[in-house]
Enzyme design. Structure first.
Site: not given
Length: 437
Positions: A33, A196
């Site tokens: 991430d 997402e």
């Protein structure tokens, strides 16, 4: 030598021991991430952190790395953790984070999976970060969807926060960046294959929304708009979905005249085992725009990684945890330092693009012997030209000390490989190094 990144190591040897086989930009820990932020001519790369023993998601803190050349990354350890939020569970759930600067303060938006989105504030991008609210910033009735926050400040000063899985939401932020203005908006016509990880930015006169595409596997899709509030028109893929990686997560920056896309893969994990675990590694590659503002698709992460933007100066003190590529070593953080550890016979680490000018004559390293061993200094490969070595001898007390050795004077720009030799077990710990003219 322990078997770590074995497939990559073998490929490196087959290709002449160059840096050509490298891919993920961080190897000493599992990172995911990526959230790059440019500040004061430096890239601050915040990441989530998969623990070494993770089978499913096991994420307790957020890490920070910095770079000025896109190839050599310096670790700064954990800058925040679940423990910074007294109201959140402490056992797991430190998911995708992002930082933004405003008026000299730094705001770190942190999702705790199943517990909403919080915010931490610091006077420095390095931290320490503190929770100014003592509660969630984003607290909706779809709390399990409240993940992957992405802050954005428009040219008129209005700030926004985007987030969500499997839907995408946004809300306006007040100038204090720790309170919201108005109601949370759900984007009804979310872009095609949105899953997402939204990331919003502006380039020229276009607004962009990048995201991880429908799982699994996940690629990096993107949409464009004339407004930060949409509507968003799907334009294609920054990176196609591929079986080479299960998940992905975008981070986009412009830095020193180029644009870069960050994401993550399972490439290091796959080089070690065929068993699937949630242990990911951050990647990066140059990203290019077409004349109409659309983005050229990146097939997959470049094996060589990004091209270096500038050369590294080896005549300055360089923290040992500044690494372009490594095999076998780990890093650790104490109250007073971050250092390279878990060094065993045959391991190595490399820094890319060091400019020796007319050549170096001495090498200094601040090290702590464990069982003791030798650092071989080689150029342009783990079996490249040997220009010197430094013996780190075991001593009573085994405390840190400065070791100095003579070097063969070789001019020009080279990749430096520090190759570690010794007996069984751990050899030594490294704090920093420096060459002298």
């Amino acid at each position: 030598m322990r078997i770590l990144n074995k497939a990559v190591a073998v490929l490196t040897i087959m290709m002449g021991c160059t840096a050509a086989a490298q891919k993920p930009i961080i190897q000493t820990k599992y990172t995911a991430d990526p959230a790059p932020m440019v500040y004061n001519d430096t890239i601050f790369l915040y990441t989530s952190h998969d623990e070494d023993d993770a089978e499913g998601f096991k994420m307790l803190d957020w890490l920070l790395y910095t770079s000025t050349d896109m190839v050599n990354w310096t670790e700064h350890g954990a800058v925040a953790s679940l423990k910074d939020f007294s109201w959140a569970p402490q056992d797991n759930g430190a998911w995708a984070v992002q930082c933004i600067e405003r008026n000299g303060k730094f705001y770190l938006y942190c999702p705790m999976h199943g517990s909403g989105i919080g915010v931490l504030v610091s006077d420095s991008p390095y931290g320490p970060f503190k929770d100014p609210l003592g509660k969630r910033l984003i607290d909706t009735d779809h709390i399990w969807n409240d993940i992957d926050p992405s802050p954005f400040i428009d040219d008129d000063g209005q700030a926004y926060l985007y987030w969500g899985n499997p839907d995408v939401y946004y809300v306006k932020l007040n100038e204090d960046m720790t309170s919201i203005e108005g109601e949370v908006v759900k984007i009804d016509s979310k872009p095609e294959n949105y899953q997402e990880g939204p990331w919003v930015w502006k380039h020229d006169d276009h607004y962009y929304l990048a995201y991880a595409s429908t799982c699994c596997p996940e690629g990096l899709g993107y949409a464009m708009s004339d407004s930060p509030e949409g509507p968003w028109e799907y334009k294609g893929m920054i990176m196609d979905a591929t079986e080479k990686t299960r998940g992905n997560h975008p981070g986009i920056i412009e830095y020193k005249g180029k644009s870069y896309a960050f994401g993550h893969s399972y490439d290091i994990l796959k080089s070690k085992t065929s068993i699937f675990y949630e242990r990911r590694s951050v990647d990066a590659d140059e990203m290019k725009y077409n004349e109409d503002g659309t983005i050229q698709t990146i097939p997959y992460w470049n094996d060589k990684g990004p091209e270096p933007i500038e050369n590294l100066n080896p005549f300055h003190r360089t923290e040992a945890e500044t690494i372009a590529w490594s095999e076998g070593v780990k890093t650790n953080k104490t109250e007073d330092k971050i250092y390279v550890t878990a060094i065993e016979d045959g391991d190595y680490m490399m820094v890319q693009g060091a400019d020796f000018k007319n050549g170096a004559t001495k090498f200094k390293v601040f090290a702590q012997p464990v069982s003791g061993g030798t650092i071989e200094i080689r150029l342009d490969g783990a079996e490249g030209q040997l220009i010197g070595s430094s013996k780190i001898e075991k001593e009573a007390g085994n405390t840190y000390k400065l070791y100095t050795s003579n070097m063969e004077k070789v001019p020009g720009v080279h990749d430096i490989y520090f190759v570690f030799k010794g007996g069984d077990g751990e050899l030594f710990n490294l704090d920093y190094w420096e060459f002298q003219k």
